[in-house]
Scaffold this active site. Sequence first.
Site, PDB file in Angstrom:
ATOM      1  N   LYS A  69      40.720  56.262  56.273  1.00 49.88           N
ATOM      2  CA  LYS A  69      40.665  57.864  55.664  1.00 49.88           C
ATOM      3  C   LYS A  69      41.122  58.271  54.826  1.00 49.88           C
ATOM      4  CE  LYS A  69      43.732  60.050  58.616  1.00 49.88           C
ATOM      5  NZ  LYS A  69      44.107  60.806  59.885  1.00 49.88           N
ATOM      6  N   TYR A 305      59.291  73.739  31.210  1.00 50.14           N
ATOM      7  CA  TYR A 305      58.928  74.898  31.917  1.00 50.14           C
ATOM      8  C   TYR A 305      60.135  75.254  32.575  1.00 50.14           C
ATOM      9  CZ  TYR A 305      54.040  74.792  30.458  1.00 50.14           C
ATOM     10  OH  TYR A 305      52.686  74.478  30.383  1.00 50.14           O
TER      11      TYR A 305
END
Length: 413
Positions: A69, A305
């Site tokens: 999955k 940042y």
Amino acid sequence: MFSTSTQVTFAVSRVADIIKTVATITTGKLIRSATRPTWAEVSLSFLRQNFRIVQQHVGPAVNVCAVVKADAYGHGAVECSLALEAEGAKWLGVTSLDEAIPLREAEVKIRILLMTGFWRGEEEEIVRLDLTPTVWEPWQIESLDRAAALLGVSRHPVHLKVDTGMGRLGAALEDLPAICSLLTNAHHLSLEGLSTHLASSEVLDAPSAEEQMKRFDEARRVVRNAGLEPTLNHVANTSAAISRRQSWNNLVRPGLALYGYYLPFQRAGREVSGGKWRLAVKPVLTWKTRILAIRDVGSNHALGYGGTYVTKGPTRVAVLPVGYADGLNRGLSNRGRVIVREHYAPIVGRISMDLTLADITGIPGVEVGDEVILLGSSDGLNVDAREHAELASTIPYEILCAISKRVPRRYNN
């Protein structure tokens, strides 16, 4: 000696050559060069080896349903499923119909279990593609029975899920008699399997795990008393397959172990080590990039940042073309590390959407275009998904599944 002013090295021609060499994607007759040298290498031979290790661990009497999955936990479901089928896997586990369709289109022929049921309207396609759905609600049984009858299928197999305490999906114990009655009267369905899922299989002394096992045994009795005899009973995920032999029954559903990992086991709130709780699986995926630019900066220079990292002295910084849009967890900012030329290099500053900075000060010979390992091993050094998970306060599952589609996967045997 470093200059206090910022210097930038950017070998455009070399990077272009490297990109053409390492990141060529073939789509039909069209060949184009990728523009970002960031990729993941998936070892199908390690995947197959891991499957064999799990199968040997549980023994030949226990079936292994290989869980693929979430695009095989970020490794590529089609390629991994074909490799597992070639290795001898008889079952695959996926979440839903949309994950199963590409496998059938790729001519994967082995059994596929839909572990979280299906949506209304999907019944006919499930029967048509010979998929095995998990059921627990009356409408699922009724609609599948009608679809099987419409398509002329005498008996389509289903697996019944029981909620033994996780509180997500599955029939409650008190509802089982009514569900069993519906299954008995469904003339075009057969109850092949009975399943549940443990909430804390890696916690060795978790009382809930033992309680769930007892409730599952009670569910089996209810089902038998209703005249139904499922041939497959399954409870165990990776952690239970390693640590809880009593949960194996005759089918286990490992996922993470196939890709080279498992959660640390705990007892009394502490991690438990030792050979008994280990499985010799190897990580299947290696994640790499190449240095985009090199910057020489002086001391007291803020990076990234928010300026969350400030250099303490002259520093050489590698700019890497990878960021959180690729799946590199932002929680690794100022905490994680990469491997450059057989040396660890710390991640400095905040990981941004497309770029990450690494401190390569003191590492000899580093050049633009050099290979950088984000996840993987080199010359005795190792950075793996478990390390990323610990630093980012998450689990290896999330680290692997988060590697985005813009990171091309390359497969080798």
